[in-house]
Design a protein around this motif. Structure first.
Motif, PDB file in Angstrom:
ATOM      1  N   ARG A 168     -13.123  36.757 105.429  1.00  0.00           N
ATOM      2  CA  ARG A 168     -13.865  35.708 104.760  1.00  0.00           C
ATOM      3  C   ARG A 168     -15.135  35.133 105.437  1.00  0.00           C
ATOM      4  N   GLY A 169     -15.933  36.161 105.679  1.00  0.00           N
ATOM      5  CA  GLY A 169     -17.365  35.809 106.397  1.00  0.00           C
ATOM      6  C   GLY A 169     -17.080  35.564 107.841  1.00  0.00           C
ATOM      7  N   ARG A 170     -16.110  35.737 108.590  1.00  0.00           N
ATOM      8  CA  ARG A 170     -16.237  35.568 110.002  1.00  0.00           C
ATOM      9  C   ARG A 170     -15.478  36.855 110.701  1.00  0.00           C
ATOM     10  N   LYS A 171     -16.110  37.025 112.003  1.00  0.00           N
ATOM     11  CA  LYS A 171     -15.904  38.178 112.602  1.00  0.00           C
ATOM     12  C   LYS A 171     -14.245  38.246 113.125  1.00  0.00           C
ATOM     13  N   LEU A 172     -13.538  39.177 112.745  1.00  0.00           N
ATOM     14  CA  LEU A 172     -12.112  39.205 113.326  1.00  0.00           C
ATOM     15  C   LEU A 172     -11.855  40.328 114.332  1.00  0.00           C
TER      16      LEU A 172
ATOM     17  N   GLU B  80     -15.904  51.341 100.131  1.00  0.00           N
ATOM     18  CA  GLU B  80     -14.969  50.348  99.311  1.00  0.00           C
ATOM     19  C   GLU B  80     -14.787  49.233 100.175  1.00  0.00           C
ATOM     20  N   ARG B  81     -14.873  49.329 101.436  1.00  0.00           N
ATOM     21  CA  ARG B  81     -14.530  48.059 102.230  1.00  0.00           C
ATOM     22  C   ARG B  81     -15.815  47.384 102.869  1.00  0.00           C
ATOM     23  N   CYS B  82     -17.159  48.188 102.536  1.00  0.00           N
ATOM     24  CA  CYS B  82     -18.208  47.717 103.246  1.00  0.00           C
ATOM     25  C   CYS B  82     -18.734  46.360 102.493  1.00  0.00           C
ATOM     26  N   GLY B  83     -18.858  45.248 103.240  1.00  0.00           N
ATOM     27  CA  GLY B  83     -19.331  43.951 102.857  1.00  0.00           C
ATOM     28  C   GLY B  83     -20.745  43.863 102.712  1.00  0.00           C
ATOM     29  N   ASP B  84     -21.459  44.879 103.046  1.00  0.00           N
ATOM     30  CA  ASP B  84     -23.121  44.873 103.317  1.00  0.00           C
ATOM     31  C   ASP B  84     -23.846  45.409 102.206  1.00  0.00           C
TER      32      ASP B  84
ATOM     33  N   ALA C  86      -7.211  41.532 103.491  1.00  0.00           N
ATOM     34  CA  ALA C  86      -8.319  42.776 102.946  1.00  0.00           C
ATOM     35  C   ALA C  86      -9.729  42.396 103.883  1.00  0.00           C
ATOM     36  N   PRO C  87      -9.688  42.852 104.917  1.00  0.00           N
ATOM     37  CA  PRO C  87     -10.877  42.759 105.790  1.00  0.00           C
ATOM     38  C   PRO C  87     -12.076  43.509 105.320  1.00  0.00           C
TER      39      PRO C  87
ATOM     40  N   ARG D   7     -29.077  41.768 102.622  1.00  0.00           N
ATOM     41  CA  ARG D   7     -30.192  42.028 103.260  1.00  0.00           C
ATOM     42  C   ARG D   7     -29.754  42.110 104.599  1.00  0.00           C
ATOM     43  N   VAL D   8     -30.512  43.005 105.430  1.00  0.00           N
ATOM     44  CA  VAL D   8     -30.401  42.902 106.825  1.00  0.00           C
ATOM     45  C   VAL D   8     -31.536  43.152 107.692  1.00  0.00           C
ATOM     46  N   THR D   9     -31.607  42.662 108.803  1.00  0.00           N
ATOM     47  CA  THR D   9     -32.726  42.818 109.725  1.00  0.00           C
ATOM     48  C   THR D   9     -32.270  43.584 110.903  1.00  0.00           C
ATOM     49  N   LEU D  10     -32.978  44.798 111.332  1.00  0.00           N
ATOM     50  CA  LEU D  10     -32.391  45.418 112.339  1.00  0.00           C
ATOM     51  C   LEU D  10     -33.388  45.930 113.396  1.00  0.00           C
ATOM     52  N   SER D  11     -33.292  46.471 114.525  1.00  0.00           N
ATOM     53  CA  SER D  11     -34.400  46.931 115.372  1.00  0.00           C
ATOM     54  C   SER D  11     -33.704  48.480 115.631  1.00  0.00           C
ATOM     55  N   SER D  12     -34.778  49.507 115.358  1.00  0.00           N
ATOM     56  CA  SER D  12     -34.676  50.652 115.929  1.00  0.00           C
ATOM     57  C   SER D  12     -35.660  51.072 116.839  1.00  0.00           C
ATOM     58  N   LEU D  13     -35.351  51.805 117.839  1.00  0.00           N
ATOM     59  CA  LEU D  13     -36.501  52.328 118.820  1.00  0.00           C
ATOM     60  C   LEU D  13     -37.540  51.250 118.960  1.00  0.00           C
TER      61      LEU D  13
END
Ligand code: BTN
Length: 269
Positions: free
Chosen positions: A129-133, A218-222, A117-118, A226-232
């Motif tokens: 499991r914490g890694r990009k598939l 349901e599937r969002c691990g986020d 279940a990714p 906490r996230v850091t993002l850049s916008s414009l």
């Protein structure tokens, strides 16, 4: 290195589509031994054909596969599922809805074919499991007054063993072969992927925004992360409160305010 087709039957349009009950996605399936990029092929070679809507292009190897932000997307021959769904849309298009529905479809397909279940890592990475598939790259092209061609390109690591993953990704990437106890069957994955994509894209609003948002949540691990993002050109840090197909991403920022970000305009640090 192990041959990449150790447990997987070869992919062919006939095998992939046999008995599939689909309405739109997968009406036509092409399997190419090699191509520059399945997204480029879809947009440059097929999109102008009015009958190309719903075509799925699969390649065993890409010489110029690309990811988001112009990054290269590399995979050894036969190791991944490299797939582009091409749609020709005539009505208005909301990018975030496409990206979210495609992410949900990919996660559902992996679950159906492997029982793993990714999770979705906002906006469109597939994590296990914490890694990009896998990852998804949605690109569009205006069709000279005839609507927009949408290429949703999916790269899913299937048969790679540790040594096959690009070393610069270090421990951040994984494959189904690494994570699964069962033999990895790319044919079953391709079929499940087409069925799930068709479910989400067969008709405008066949799956409502609310339903997509619920499946995504349901599937969002986020959520809560906490996230850091850049916008414009500006950087923002905070906690993810919600993601909504029409509004985008809602963050509780560290400065105490809440702010929405359109998924199309942000990069995640
Ligand atoms: C990302 O994580 O940055 C998105 C990666 C998308 C890769 C796929 S592989 C099939 C399709 N063709 C491409 O050139 N890119 C996408």
């Amino acid at each position: 290195m192990m041959p990449m087709h150790a447990h997987s039957p070869d992919l062919s349009p006939e095998r992939i589509t046999q008995g599939l009950r689909i309405e739109r996605v997968g009406r036509r399936v092409l399997v190419l031994p090699e191509v520059d990029s399945t997204n480029t092929y879809a947009l440059d070679r097929l999109a102008a054909d009015p009958d190309a809507d719903g075509t799925v292009i699969i390649a065993e190897y890409q010489t110029a596969g690309r990811g988001r932000f112009g990054r290269a997307w590399q995979s050894p021959r036969g190791a991944s599922l490299l797939l582009t769904m091409l749609l020709r849309e005539t009505g208005p298009l909301r990018g975030s809805r496409t990206v979210m529905a495609a992410s949900v479809a990919v996660a559902e397909a992996v679950e159906e074919a492997t029982l793993l279940a990714p999770l979705i890592r906002w906006p469109n990475d597939i994590y296990l499991r914490g890694r990009k598939l896998g990852g998804i790259l949605v690109e569009t092209r205006a069709m000279n007054g005839n609507g927009v061609a949408v290429a949703a390109g999916i790269g899913l690591n299937c048969l790679q063993q540790r040594g096959h993953l690009p070393p610069e990704l270090g421990e951040t990437a994984t494959s189904l072969e690494i994570e699964s106890e069962q033999p990895v069957d790319r044919l079953a994955l391709a079929r499940a992927m087409i069925l799930c994509l068709d479910h989400h894209f067969k008709r405008r609003n066949a799956v409502s925004d609310d339903e997509i948002a619920a499946a995504w949540h349901e599937r969002c691990g986020d959520r809560g992360q906490r996230v850091t993002l850049s916008s414009l050109g500006q950087s923002f840090s905070g906690r993810v409160i919600d993601v909504n197909p029409s509004a985008g991403l809602l963050l509780q920022l560290d400065n105490g305010t809440r702010r929405e970000f359109d998924l199309q305009t942000i990069t995640r640090a």
